[in-house]
Design a protein around this motif. Structure first.
Motif, PDB file in Angstrom:
ATOM      1  N   HIS A 108       0.903  -1.324  -0.125  1.00 40.10           N
ATOM      2  CA  HIS A 108       0.165   0.045   0.111  1.00 40.10           C
ATOM      3  C   HIS A 108       0.799   1.224   0.012  1.00 40.10           C
ATOM      4  O   HIS A 108       2.022   1.210  -0.569  1.00 40.10           O
ATOM      5  N   TRP A 109       0.329   2.243   0.470  1.00 34.05           N
ATOM      6  CA  TRP A 109       1.153   3.574   0.473  1.00 34.05           C
ATOM      7  C   TRP A 109       2.449   3.587   1.570  1.00 34.05           C
ATOM      8  O   TRP A 109       2.513   2.789   2.422  1.00 34.05           O
ATOM      9  N   LYS A 127      -0.669  14.659 -12.926  1.00 37.24           N
ATOM     10  CA  LYS A 127       0.506  13.719 -12.712  1.00 37.24           C
ATOM     11  C   LYS A 127       1.668  14.602 -12.790  1.00 37.24           C
ATOM     12  O   LYS A 127       2.758  14.117 -13.404  1.00 37.24           O
ATOM     13  N   TYR A 148       3.809   8.462  -0.521  1.00 35.32           N
ATOM     14  CA  TYR A 148       4.125   7.816  -1.656  1.00 35.32           C
ATOM     15  C   TYR A 148       3.106   6.987  -2.256  1.00 35.32           C
ATOM     16  O   TYR A 148       2.369   6.252  -1.209  1.00 35.32           O
ATOM     17  N   GLN A 149       2.992   6.656  -3.300  1.00 35.24           N
ATOM     18  CA  GLN A 149       1.687   5.878  -3.805  1.00 35.24           C
ATOM     19  C   GLN A 149       2.492   4.272  -3.695  1.00 35.24           C
ATOM     20  O   GLN A 149       3.500   4.054  -3.312  1.00 35.24           O
ATOM     21  N   ARG A 155       3.660  11.351  -4.225  1.00 35.80           N
ATOM     22  CA  ARG A 155       2.119  11.689  -4.155  1.00 35.80           C
ATOM     23  C   ARG A 155       1.847  13.052  -3.352  1.00 35.80           C
ATOM     24  O   ARG A 155       1.225  13.905  -4.360  1.00 35.80           O
ATOM     25  N   ARG A 181      -7.234   7.623  -4.575  1.00 37.94           N
ATOM     26  CA  ARG A 181      -7.612   6.171  -5.507  1.00 37.94           C
ATOM     27  C   ARG A 181      -9.115   5.949  -5.591  1.00 37.94           C
ATOM     28  O   ARG A 181      -9.459   5.400  -6.710  1.00 37.94           O
ATOM     29  N   TYR A 184     -10.060   8.681  -8.729  1.00 37.19           N
ATOM     30  CA  TYR A 184      -9.297   8.981  -9.895  1.00 37.19           C
ATOM     31  C   TYR A 184      -9.823   8.241 -11.095  1.00 37.19           C
ATOM     32  O   TYR A 184      -9.454   8.985 -12.271  1.00 37.19           O
ATOM     33  N   TYR A 286       2.378   0.585 -11.334  1.00 36.30           N
ATOM     34  CA  TYR A 286       2.507  -0.426 -10.379  1.00 36.30           C
ATOM     35  C   TYR A 286       2.440  -1.825 -10.486  1.00 36.30           C
ATOM     36  O   TYR A 286       2.858  -2.692 -10.017  1.00 36.30           O
TER      37      TYR A 286
END
Length: 310
Positions: A108-109, A127, A148-149, A155, A181, A184, A286
């Protein structure tokens, strides 16, 4: 002779020495207080580690747009392991891992906390991020939270002071960010979320409270406030044993993600601005990184990242 004469027969006071002594005492006290405060900050940040049941709750509240129809409230739950992956003098990093149906783990983050940091990337829109240099005096005593993503790309980031008063431990900052998320892929009427983040320790764990604005920014830089929302991410601490599967997963995969972080660090250090592609060969970043084998090398990772950076 007067019996009290000796009491008043004092030598002249050296005022320079007295002032120097007082100054040194005050400086020492100030340094000691600053060190104590920093230690308290570090302990507070580390308290966000552990196994947590999470509730995500969001509701749109206001809109200045005539005829705007509020979107449905959002509610979700999750089980998550948050583990400390860096513990340095001026930096702490926490990796979050989602546990799905008690068996599957999803990276995850990540949140990094940097003390008196003067360099961060600020989100613009679509972005893209621009490097921002902060004044050293303005960040004295502050901590930057860098979020961070899932693919360890930037992020959002913001700097503020941890406050410990009246039994409360909290940190608050406002900063622009990409769409969350949960929206988006669904929303196209705004492209920046102005996040007002408040992180607060609680008796049950910790709370991420948000007062967000959904903003549409045009190419000429003009902005429109589409809507506002209230958010609560509540992290309720549960026994670490419930997150055993995530702990095992991280032991097996931490080396490759350490290489990913290192590759991003090198890449970002060479940039004043960064813009990421949404997809390459119809796959998101990802997806490429999640397919990496634990033994993947740094060059392979670098090649993947550079494909997505414009």
């Amino acid at each position: 002779m007067h019996k009290f004469k000796n009491l008043f027969d004092l030598k002249p006071i050296n005022m320079k020495n007295r002032v120097l002594t007082v100054t040194l005492t005050l400086l020492t006290a100030g340094v000691t207080f600053a060190q104590s405060t920093k230690r308290k900050d570090q302990e507070t940040i580390k308290d966000m580690c552990g196994c947590f049941e999470i509730e995500f709750k969001y509701a749109e509240t206001f809109s200045d747009q005539e005829g705007y129809k509020k979107h449905d409230d959002y509610y979700a739950t999750a089980l998550e392991w948050a583990t400390l992956i860096e513990d340095e003098k001026d930096k702490l990093a926490i990796q979050h891992l989602l546990i799905v149906q008690d068996t599957m783990v999803i990276k995850h983050w990540r949140q990094d906390w940097e003390f008196e940091n003067t360099r961060l990337f600020t989100y613009q829109a679509d972005k893209s991020w621009t490097l921002e240099d902060l004044d050293k005096k303005e960040v004295k005593g502050q901590w930057t939270q860098k979020v961070y993503q899932v693919d360890d790309s930037p992020r959002y980031s913001g700097s503020a002071t941890w406050v410990h008063v009246d039994g409360r431990d909290e940190w608050q900052n406002s900063t622009p960010a990409p769409l969350p998320r949960r929206e988006y892929t669904k929303r196209h009427d705004y492209n920046i979320m102005l996040r007002n983040n408040q992180v607060q320790l609680t008796d049950y764990g910790w709370l991420h409270e948000q007062d967000n604005k959904k903003i549409a920014e045009d190419n000429d830089g003009s902005t429109t406030n589409i809507a506002e929302e209230k958010g609560y991410n509540s992290y309720k601490r549960v026994p670490d044993s419930r997150c055993a599967v995530a702990q095992k997963w991280w032991v097996e995969n931490q080396d490759v993600w350490k290489k990913v972080r290192a590759a991003w660090e090198v890449l970002l250090a060479s940039k004043d601005q960064i813009k990421l592609k949404s997809k390459v060969a119809d796959k998101r970043l990802y997806e490429y990184l999640f397919e990496l084998k634990p033994e993947a090398g740094s060059e392979e990772i670098k090649a993947i990242l550079t494909q997505f950076v414009e």
